[in-house]
Write a protein that holds these residues in place. Sequence first.
Motif, PDB file in Angstrom:
ATOM      1  N   LEU A  52      37.068  50.836  30.986  1.00 23.74           N
ATOM      2  CA  LEU A  52      38.378  50.995  30.717  1.00 23.74           C
ATOM      3  C   LEU A  52      39.260  50.122  31.653  1.00 23.74           C
ATOM      4  O   LEU A  52      40.488  49.552  31.135  1.00 23.74           O
ATOM      5  CB  LEU A  52      38.776  52.389  30.751  1.00 23.74           C
ATOM      6  CG  LEU A  52      38.090  53.237  29.821  1.00 23.74           C
ATOM      7  CD1 LEU A  52      38.554  54.649  29.856  1.00 23.74           C
ATOM      8  CD2 LEU A  52      38.436  52.737  28.224  1.00 23.74           C
ATOM      9  N   GLY A  53      39.069  49.934  32.648  1.00 27.39           N
ATOM     10  CA  GLY A  53      39.772  49.029  33.790  1.00 27.39           C
ATOM     11  C   GLY A  53      39.484  47.577  33.342  1.00 27.39           C
ATOM     12  O   GLY A  53      40.669  46.934  33.596  1.00 27.39           O
ATOM     13  N   ARG A  54      38.331  47.159  32.808  1.00 32.83           N
ATOM     14  CA  ARG A  54      38.533  45.832  32.376  1.00 32.83           C
ATOM     15  C   ARG A  54      39.297  45.317  31.172  1.00 32.83           C
ATOM     16  O   ARG A  54      40.029  44.397  31.037  1.00 32.83           O
ATOM     17  CB  ARG A  54      36.978  45.393  32.151  1.00 32.83           C
ATOM     18  CG  ARG A  54      36.186  45.222  33.363  1.00 32.83           C
ATOM     19  CD  ARG A  54      34.699  44.958  32.882  1.00 32.83           C
ATOM     20  NE  ARG A  54      33.959  44.689  34.041  1.00 32.83           N
ATOM     21  CZ  ARG A  54      32.586  44.778  34.101  1.00 32.83           C
ATOM     22  NH1 ARG A  54      32.010  45.124  33.002  1.00 32.83           N
ATOM     23  NH2 ARG A  54      31.925  44.406  34.942  1.00 32.83           N
ATOM     24  N   SER A  76      32.807  48.352  39.639  1.00 27.03           N
ATOM     25  CA  SER A  76      33.948  48.157  39.540  1.00 27.03           C
ATOM     26  C   SER A  76      34.635  47.508  40.401  1.00 27.03           C
ATOM     27  O   SER A  76      35.983  47.027  40.509  1.00 27.03           O
ATOM     28  CB  SER A  76      35.007  49.490  39.550  1.00 27.03           C
ATOM     29  OG  SER A  76      34.472  50.310  38.194  1.00 27.03           O
ATOM     30  N   ALA A  77      33.936  46.673  41.109  1.00 23.64           N
ATOM     31  CA  ALA A  77      34.660  45.819  42.334  1.00 23.64           C
ATOM     32  C   ALA A  77      35.354  44.614  41.711  1.00 23.64           C
ATOM     33  O   ALA A  77      35.013  44.012  41.050  1.00 23.64           O
ATOM     34  CB  ALA A  77      33.324  45.020  43.022  1.00 23.64           C
ATOM     35  N   GLY A  78      36.420  44.682  42.227  1.00 21.95           N
ATOM     36  CA  GLY A  78      37.470  43.646  41.803  1.00 21.95           C
ATOM     37  C   GLY A  78      38.569  44.015  40.824  1.00 21.95           C
ATOM     38  O   GLY A  78      39.449  43.252  40.551  1.00 21.95           O
ATOM     39  N   LEU A  79      38.227  45.111  40.394  1.00 18.28           N
ATOM     40  CA  LEU A  79      39.351  45.860  39.566  1.00 18.28           C
ATOM     41  C   LEU A  79      40.394  46.845  40.221  1.00 18.28           C
ATOM     42  O   LEU A  79      40.228  47.683  40.758  1.00 18.28           O
ATOM     43  CB  LEU A  79      38.334  46.694  38.399  1.00 18.28           C
ATOM     44  CG  LEU A  79      37.774  45.977  37.445  1.00 18.28           C
ATOM     45  CD1 LEU A  79      36.854  46.921  36.382  1.00 18.28           C
ATOM     46  CD2 LEU A  79      38.376  45.062  36.678  1.00 18.28           C
TER      47      LEU A  79
END
Length: 261
Positions: A52-54, A76-79
Amino acid sequence: MNRDPYAPIAELYDFEHEGFQEDIPFYQALARRTGGVVLEVGCGSGRITTALGRAGLTVIGVDPSPVLLERARQRSAGLATVRYLAGEATALPLDEPIGLAIFALDTFAHLLEGAAQLRALAEVRRLLTRRGRLVIDLSLPDPATWRQEEGLLVHAWTRRAGTATVQKCYARHLDELAQQQEIFLCYDRWPEGEAVHRVSTQLRLRFFYPPELTLLLRLSRFEPEGWYGDYDLTPLEEASARLIVIARPVGRAPRGGGDVR
């Protein structure tokens, strides 16, 4: 429960579910309809929150397992729109408006007693906006099949993971009076030419039927909006594999859960 039942199997649990994407479009579409922040209660290692973050959504994942949360943060690193909090469903560690709350893939089944179920629903109701929605996704009970498996070690699947072979088996004990099942899970992994390495854990899960779930929702100031048997919004039937309910908040949010067992 003090012991983290997912810690021993975290890596292989991820291996099993990594390719499961059937529910992602369902949650994406619903999140865009409701607007606002998405909350996944029991987010595990972040499969849904990361997807969902992407997709550009703002997501909060809450989970009590330190091992799974660490894997989620790595995934989720970087989101920038995804964050994680350690906490229980019955005492959510946040106080901000939520547009969509998700209990995915049998997460709600970890709440064994009515008091805990009502507390968790009250916590979600406390955070949901007026146009927000709650989704609970559960396995539809199949006691006939479960009784046939009683006392047996059942082979679930065998898959390749690079040069290694991975096999999952389970054994189930059914307590129909309590509407609970105890599941022993084991994963065997063996690289070519090497010894088998086994990891295992035990889970105790509650199973639900629609009338009971309807009562819990209404006691918590929710009204079921739709019952579905799959993520494509196929109507719920006896032959359905999933029990998915979308509920909307009604009335004023309760201050705390009751005690129904």
